[in-house]
Every structure is written in structure tokens, then in C-alpha cells.
Motif scaffolding. Sequence first.
Motif, short mmCIF file in Angstrom:
data_model
loop_
_atom_site.label_atom_id
_atom_site.label_comp_id
_atom_site.label_asym_id
_atom_site.label_seq_id
_atom_site.Cartn_x
_atom_site.Cartn_y
_atom_site.Cartn_z
N PRO A 65 0.79 -1.31 0.12
CA PRO A 65 0.13 0.16 -0.09
C PRO A 65 0.32 1.33 0.31
O PRO A 65 0.70 2.06 -0.51
N ASP A 66 2.18 1.28 0.80
CA ASP A 66 2.40 2.18 0.70
C ASP A 66 3.49 2.27 -0.42
O ASP A 66 3.37 3.92 -1.10
N PHE A 125 2.21 1.24 -3.25
CA PHE A 125 1.07 1.59 -4.64
C PHE A 125 0.29 3.55 -4.41
O PHE A 125 0.41 4.28 -5.65
N GLU A 126 0.74 3.89 -2.82
CA GLU A 126 0.54 5.41 -2.78
C GLU A 126 1.51 6.63 -2.55
O GLU A 126 1.62 7.44 -3.93
N ARG A 168 3.20 5.98 -6.11
CA ARG A 168 2.80 5.72 -6.92
C ARG A 168 2.35 6.42 -7.37
O ARG A 168 2.33 7.78 -8.45
N LEU A 169 1.34 6.94 -6.70
CA LEU A 169 -0.12 8.18 -6.87
C LEU A 169 0.17 9.16 -7.26
O LEU A 169 0.35 10.51 -7.94
N ALA A 170 1.33 9.36 -5.78
CA ALA A 170 1.45 10.78 -5.13
C ALA A 170 2.74 11.20 -6.92
O ALA A 170 2.16 11.98 -6.75
N SER A 225 0.29 11.92 -9.86
CA SER A 225 -0.16 13.13 -9.30
C SER A 225 0.75 14.81 -9.50
O SER A 225 0.42 15.65 -10.38
#
Length: 227
Positions: free
Chosen positions: A18-19, A21-22, A24-26, A29
Motif C-alpha cells: 500500500p505504501d 502504491f500511494e 506511485r499515486l503521489a 499526481s
Amino acid sequence: RAARAAPRCAGAGGEDEPDDFEARLAAISAKTGKKRDLREARKAAKAEAAAASKAGPKARGLIELPEDDLEGEVEYLAFRPSVGDLAANVVLGATILWLPLSFAAIGRFTFVKYRLTDRRLTVRSEPPVGEQERTDVAFEDVEEVLTVGNLLWGDLLVKLKNGDKVELRSIDNFFEIKEYIMKKAEECRKDQVDKLSGSGSSSAAAKEPAKAKVKTSAPSRAKGQGF
């Protein structure tokens, strides 16, 4: 059953997924945010360029003049390009090869305006399509005026002190207009010289009383005595 349970166990044990994935999202963005900022900056630059092109007036020379007349400014002459030049180019347009020059003469006569005052030379171009331009030149900036033409009409090329050039195409009485521009430019030069000489003489006059006081304050010496 054991094969099915193995992925579940792996998923339960991998707490870092999860870390990641977050993160990558950051990163995604942030990239998209930068792209949006670049797009907005480009749009703002295009809008500024369009506004500058629509503004019209262009500064020429070293002295900036407002679009409105100055206080006490008097108009000397407002004129257009020569009617004779227009008629000659329209007649020659019958040869077909001359048609581009004929259209240029028609557009010049219709959309270009010249104006002389006791302070400036103004050239305005106001076509219905495209950029509208206005150029104001102070006589203080005029260095030289060149003429090219025949006995009826001609062109003027006004050279400025900073290297800029302003052209007046196909105008009547171009010798008279040249003389007026040069006369005003010479008057402006004389005014500048008078101002400089006046400031120099005033400073010299301010120093003279101090020198006189120094001389009078010295002790008087009897006649015939040496130093």
C-alpha cells in the motif's frame, strides 16, 4: 487449498505494497500537476502576447509619449498617402502583373494615416483585419530624414537616435514635411543646449559670491611692504 491460501498469506505479510502504491499515486499526481502548470503558463503567455498585439501603439525612440495629446500640443498637419499614387497604381493594375502593388496602394490609402504636431510625428495603421498599429515619435529623437520620390509625391525615411526607422510612404509635399520635421528636431536640440548652459551658468554664479567673500576677508597690506 494450500495454493489458494499462499497468495493470501503473501498479501497479508506484504505491508509495504500500500505504501508503494500511494507513492506511485503521489508521483503521478505531481507529474500531472506540473503538466497543468506548464499548460496554464503557456496559455497565460499566449494571452499576454495577444493583448500586446491588440494594444497597437508602439514606442519608438528614447522618449515615450502617451497616446493622448500633451498639454498645449498643437496639430500642424493630418494627412493620408497621395491620391496620385493611388490613381497611378490603380491604372497600372490593368496590366495584371501590377495588381499586387495596386492592392497595396489601395490598402495604404484606406487604412494608413499620418499626423504632425509641434511635439511629435504619428503613424497609424488601422486595417479591419489583422493588427492595428500606432507609432509616436518625439522630435527630440529624430536624427535624420531621407527622401525618395518624384516631383509629385514621395517617401520619407525618418532615422532616430537609437537606430529605429519610421517610414512615410507615398505622401504629397514630402519636401515641406521633411523641412518641418528637421526644423522641430533642431529646435529641440537648441532647447536642450540652452537648458544645459543655463544650469551651468547658474552653478557658476552660485560659486562667485563665495570667492568674493574669501578675497574681501583677507587682511589688507600696507603699500610698499613685501611679503
